[in-house]
Design a protein around this motif. Structure first.
Motif, PDB file in Angstrom:
ATOM      1  N   ARG A  69       0.846  -1.204   0.000  1.00  0.00           N
ATOM      2  CA  ARG A  69       0.000   0.000   0.000  1.00  0.00           C
ATOM      3  C   ARG A  69       0.878   1.249   0.000  1.00  0.00           C
ATOM      4  N   THR A  70       1.984   1.215   0.711  1.00  0.00           N
ATOM      5  CA  THR A  70       2.883   2.372   0.779  1.00  0.00           C
ATOM      6  C   THR A  70       3.555   2.621  -0.565  1.00  0.00           C
ATOM      7  N   PRO A 103      -9.728  -1.822  -1.497  1.00  0.00           N
ATOM      8  CA  PRO A 103      -8.964  -2.492  -0.441  1.00  0.00           C
ATOM      9  C   PRO A 103      -9.788  -3.559   0.274  1.00  0.00           C
ATOM     10  N   ASN A 104      -9.116  -4.655   0.608  1.00  0.00           N
ATOM     11  CA  ASN A 104      -9.721  -5.741   1.361  1.00  0.00           C
ATOM     12  C   ASN A 104      -8.593  -6.506   2.033  1.00  0.00           C
ATOM     13  N   PRO A 105      -8.297  -6.213   3.313  1.00  0.00           N
ATOM     14  CA  PRO A 105      -7.200  -6.903   4.001  1.00  0.00           C
ATOM     15  C   PRO A 105      -7.338  -8.422   3.995  1.00  0.00           C
ATOM     16  N   PRO A 134       2.388  -5.011   5.800  1.00  0.00           N
ATOM     17  CA  PRO A 134       1.013  -5.385   5.433  1.00  0.00           C
ATOM     18  C   PRO A 134       0.100  -4.169   5.302  1.00  0.00           C
ATOM     19  N   PRO A 135      -1.006  -4.304   4.575  1.00  0.00           N
ATOM     20  CA  PRO A 135      -1.904  -3.163   4.344  1.00  0.00           C
ATOM     21  C   PRO A 135      -2.545  -2.618   5.613  1.00  0.00           C
ATOM     22  N   THR A 136      -2.589  -3.411   6.661  1.00  0.00           N
ATOM     23  CA  THR A 136      -3.179  -2.947   7.917  1.00  0.00           C
ATOM     24  C   THR A 136      -2.169  -2.186   8.775  1.00  0.00           C
ATOM     25  N   ASP A 137      -0.885  -2.232   8.411  1.00  0.00           N
ATOM     26  CA  ASP A 137       0.143  -1.528   9.179  1.00  0.00           C
ATOM     27  C   ASP A 137       0.068  -0.036   8.878  1.00  0.00           C
ATOM     28  N   THR A 138       0.126   0.766   9.920  1.00  0.00           N
ATOM     29  CA  THR A 138       0.037   2.219   9.739  1.00  0.00           C
ATOM     30  C   THR A 138       1.326   2.922  10.158  1.00  0.00           C
ATOM     31  N   THR A 139       2.443   2.211  10.128  1.00  0.00           N
ATOM     32  CA  THR A 139       3.724   2.823  10.457  1.00  0.00           C
ATOM     33  C   THR A 139       3.962   4.049   9.583  1.00  0.00           C
ATOM     34  N   ILE A 140       3.689   3.903   8.293  1.00  0.00           N
ATOM     35  CA  ILE A 140       3.776   5.019   7.349  1.00  0.00           C
ATOM     36  C   ILE A 140       2.388   5.163   6.732  1.00  0.00           C
ATOM     37  N   CYS A 146      -6.216   1.654  -2.708  1.00  0.00           N
ATOM     38  CA  CYS A 146      -6.541   0.496  -3.531  1.00  0.00           C
ATOM     39  C   CYS A 146      -5.585  -0.623  -3.149  1.00  0.00           C
ATOM     40  N   GLN A 147      -5.922  -1.792  -3.587  1.00  0.00           N
ATOM     41  CA  GLN A 147      -5.136  -2.980  -3.271  1.00  0.00           C
ATOM     42  C   GLN A 147      -4.956  -3.752  -4.560  1.00  0.00           C
ATOM     43  N   HIS A 148      -3.967  -4.582  -4.589  1.00  0.00           N
ATOM     44  CA  HIS A 148      -3.698  -5.377  -5.770  1.00  0.00           C
ATOM     45  C   HIS A 148      -3.623  -6.841  -5.356  1.00  0.00           C
ATOM     46  N   SER A 149      -4.331  -7.688  -6.065  1.00  0.00           N
ATOM     47  CA  SER A 149      -4.301  -9.117  -5.787  1.00  0.00           C
ATOM     48  C   SER A 149      -4.354  -9.871  -7.095  1.00  0.00           C
TER      49      SER A 149
END
Length: 169
Positions: A69-70, A103-105, A134-140, A146-149
């Motif tokens: 995500r970043t 997005p969908n974790p 991971p997309p749920t991490d909010t460090t940055i 959007c998400q890619h799968s």
């Protein structure tokens, strides 16, 4: 082989050379504008990592690579600079299409991000581990939503029409 994650991220991945300094600054400014309060250093790291990602995607047999995500935030900023992005892809020998999904974790697969980082390393860059969380991490925290799968075309597609699971781009 697995990607080692440590907390000492490189200051730069080495991909800055793929576009000119003026263009790099413009793309970095777009990341900062979309993410108020983000430091210049973090925005520059995100753009450099997005450049390495696009370079890895442009390599033969690289279909289906996915950004974190970043890193996707930097890719979005590159794409918004259409001339810069088109010229970059032209120099890399392949246009890298962006195929976003909501997005969908629940669709998150750590193996996909690891495979992408290995492709970046194979392309000659050192992935910045703090940008591949991971997309749920909010460090940055970033604005990208959007998400890619895995889909019919994957995220990095060499399809000349740019069609993927999200339809024409």
């Amino acid at each position: 082989m697995s990607v080692q994650h440590d907390t000492t991220a490189p200051a730069e991945t080495g991909a800055r050379h793929l576009i000119g300094e003026r263009e790099f600054e413009a793309v970095t400014a777009a990341v900062r504008t979309n993410n108020p309060g983000m430091s210049d250093d973090v925005a520059a790291r995100i753009v450099a990592e997005a450049l390495a990602f696009v370079d890895a995607c442009a390599k033969p047999h690289s279909r289906g690579l996915r950004p974190s995500r970043t890193v996707d935030e930097g890719w979005h900023a590159l794409i918004l600079h259409t001339r810069v992005y088109a010229e970059l892809c032209g120099r890399l020998g392949r246009f890298v299409h962006h195929v976003p999904e909501p997005p969908n974790p629940g669709r998150y697969d750590a193996g996909e991000l690891e495979r992408t980082q290995l492709a970046i390393a194979t392309a000659g860059y050192r992935p910045d581990p703090l940008l591949w969380l991971p997309p749920t991490d909010t460090t940055i925290p970033v604005a990208a939503s959007c998400q890619h799968s895995d889909g019919p075309e994957g995220t990095c597609t060499g399809d000349p029409d740019g069609d993927g699971s999200g339809g024409p781009n």
